[in-house]
Motif scaffolding. Structure first.
Motif, PDB file in Angstrom:
ATOM      1  N   THR A  97       0.834  -1.207   0.000  1.00  0.00           N
ATOM      2  CA  THR A  97       0.000   0.000   0.000  1.00  0.00           C
ATOM      3  C   THR A  97       0.863   1.249   0.000  1.00  0.00           C
ATOM      4  O   THR A  97       0.348   2.354  -0.154  1.00  0.00           O
ATOM      5  CB  THR A  97      -0.918   0.029   1.235  1.00  0.00           C
ATOM      6  N   SER A  98       2.188   1.078   0.146  1.00  0.00           N
ATOM      7  CA  SER A  98       3.094   2.219   0.332  1.00  0.00           C
ATOM      8  C   SER A  98       3.709   2.779  -0.940  1.00  0.00           C
ATOM      9  O   SER A  98       4.288   3.854  -0.905  1.00  0.00           O
ATOM     10  CB  SER A  98       4.224   1.830   1.280  1.00  0.00           C
ATOM     11  N   GLY A  99       3.674   2.046  -2.041  1.00  0.00           N
ATOM     12  CA  GLY A  99       4.288   2.524  -3.283  1.00  0.00           C
ATOM     13  C   GLY A  99       5.070   1.437  -3.976  1.00  0.00           C
ATOM     14  O   GLY A  99       5.318   0.365  -3.417  1.00  0.00           O
ATOM     15  N   THR A 100       5.485   1.722  -5.196  1.00  0.00           N
ATOM     16  CA  THR A 100       6.169   0.705  -5.987  1.00  0.00           C
ATOM     17  C   THR A 100       7.557   0.361  -5.445  1.00  0.00           C
ATOM     18  O   THR A 100       7.973  -0.795  -5.509  1.00  0.00           O
ATOM     19  CB  THR A 100       6.275   1.120  -7.464  1.00  0.00           C
TER      20      THR A 100
ATOM     21  N   ARG B 112       0.969  -2.604 -11.655  1.00  0.00           N
ATOM     22  CA  ARG B 112      -0.482  -2.465 -11.608  1.00  0.00           C
ATOM     23  C   ARG B 112      -0.879  -1.818 -10.284  1.00  0.00           C
ATOM     24  O   ARG B 112      -0.101  -1.768  -9.347  1.00  0.00           O
ATOM     25  CB  ARG B 112      -1.160  -3.842 -11.684  1.00  0.00           C
ATOM     26  N   GLY B 113      -2.107  -1.381 -10.228  1.00  0.00           N
ATOM     27  CA  GLY B 113      -2.622  -0.821  -8.988  1.00  0.00           C
ATOM     28  C   GLY B 113      -4.100  -1.064  -8.838  1.00  0.00           C
ATOM     29  O   GLY B 113      -4.806  -1.378  -9.802  1.00  0.00           O
ATOM     30  N   HIS B 114      -4.554  -0.923  -7.621  1.00  0.00           N
ATOM     31  CA  HIS B 114      -5.961  -1.076  -7.294  1.00  0.00           C
ATOM     32  C   HIS B 114      -6.464   0.282  -6.816  1.00  0.00           C
ATOM     33  O   HIS B 114      -5.863   0.901  -5.944  1.00  0.00           O
ATOM     34  CB  HIS B 114      -6.108  -2.133  -6.192  1.00  0.00           C
ATOM     35  N   VAL B 115      -7.562   0.740  -7.397  1.00  0.00           N
ATOM     36  CA  VAL B 115      -8.102   2.060  -7.080  1.00  0.00           C
ATOM     37  C   VAL B 115      -9.400   1.900  -6.287  1.00  0.00           C
ATOM     38  O   VAL B 115     -10.282   1.118  -6.669  1.00  0.00           O
ATOM     39  CB  VAL B 115      -8.370   2.869  -8.372  1.00  0.00           C
ATOM     40  N   VAL B 116      -9.500   2.637  -5.173  1.00  0.00           N
ATOM     41  CA  VAL B 116     -10.705   2.647  -4.347  1.00  0.00           C
ATOM     42  C   VAL B 116     -11.106   4.096  -4.117  1.00  0.00           C
ATOM     43  O   VAL B 116     -10.280   4.904  -3.653  1.00  0.00           O
ATOM     44  CB  VAL B 116     -10.467   1.930  -3.000  1.00  0.00           C
ATOM     45  N   ASN B 117     -12.327   4.423  -4.444  1.00  0.00           N
ATOM     46  CA  ASN B 117     -12.849   5.781  -4.265  1.00  0.00           C
ATOM     47  C   ASN B 117     -11.952   6.837  -4.905  1.00  0.00           C
ATOM     48  O   ASN B 117     -11.691   7.889  -4.318  1.00  0.00           O
ATOM     49  CB  ASN B 117     -13.068   6.096  -2.778  1.00  0.00           C
ATOM     50  N   GLY B 118     -11.433   6.531  -6.090  1.00  0.00           N
ATOM     51  CA  GLY B 118     -10.628   7.491  -6.829  1.00  0.00           C
ATOM     52  C   GLY B 118      -9.207   7.663  -6.338  1.00  0.00           C
ATOM     53  O   GLY B 118      -8.485   8.539  -6.809  1.00  0.00           O
ATOM     54  N   LYS B 119      -8.745   6.800  -5.409  1.00  0.00           N
ATOM     55  CA  LYS B 119      -7.379   6.885  -4.886  1.00  0.00           C
ATOM     56  C   LYS B 119      -6.694   5.530  -5.011  1.00  0.00           C
ATOM     57  O   LYS B 119      -7.337   4.482  -4.926  1.00  0.00           O
ATOM     58  CB  LYS B 119      -7.385   7.320  -3.420  1.00  0.00           C
ATOM     59  N   VAL B 120      -5.378   5.575  -5.192  1.00  0.00           N
ATOM     60  CA  VAL B 120      -4.605   4.328  -5.265  1.00  0.00           C
ATOM     61  C   VAL B 120      -4.598   3.683  -3.891  1.00  0.00           C
ATOM     62  O   VAL B 120      -4.166   4.292  -2.910  1.00  0.00           O
ATOM     63  CB  VAL B 120      -3.164   4.582  -5.753  1.00  0.00           C
ATOM     64  N   ALA B 121      -5.096   2.461  -3.833  1.00  0.00           N
ATOM     65  CA  ALA B 121      -5.162   1.738  -2.563  1.00  0.00           C
ATOM     66  C   ALA B 121      -4.058   0.691  -2.436  1.00  0.00           C
ATOM     67  O   ALA B 121      -3.644   0.359  -1.325  1.00  0.00           O
ATOM     68  CB  ALA B 121      -6.526   1.059  -2.428  1.00  0.00           C
ATOM     69  N   HIS B 122      -3.595   0.167  -3.566  1.00  0.00           N
ATOM     70  CA  HIS B 122      -2.624  -0.917  -3.540  1.00  0.00           C
ATOM     71  C   HIS B 122      -1.778  -0.888  -4.797  1.00  0.00           C
ATOM     72  O   HIS B 122      -2.296  -0.601  -5.877  1.00  0.00           O
ATOM     73  CB  HIS B 122      -3.373  -2.259  -3.490  1.00  0.00           C
TER      74      HIS B 122
END
Length: 70
Positions: A16-19, A46-56
C-alpha cells in the motif's frame, strides 16, 4: 573473470506504500530462501483504485540469481 550461470524466477509483490516498497518487499522476501540474487527487472506495474485513490500497488519482477558451482 569467471563465467556465471543464472536462473530467473518471476515474483509478484504488493504494498500500500508505493512501488519502491513493493519491489523491496518482494526481493527481501525471496532472499530468505533464494541465495545469490544479483539483479531484477520490473516487468509490469499495476494498482488497485478505491474511491478514486490508489489503494494498492502490485509489481511483477523477473529476478536473476547465480547458480552455485561445485
Amino acid at each position: 573473470m569467471s563465467s556465471h550461470v543464472y536462473k530467473m524466477v518471476e515474483l509478484v509483490g504488493s504494498s500500500t506504500s508505493g512501488t519502491d516498497d513493493t519491489i523491496r518487499n518482494a526481493i527481501e522476501t525471496a532472499a530468505r530462501t533464494i541465495r545469490h540474487i544479483d539483479w531484477f527487472e520490473v516487468i509490469e506495474t499495476r494498482g488497485h483504485v478505491v474511491n478514486g485513490k490508489v489503494a494498492h500497488f502490485q509489481v511483477t519482477l523477473k529476478v536473476g540469481f547465480r547458480l552455485e558451482t561445485d
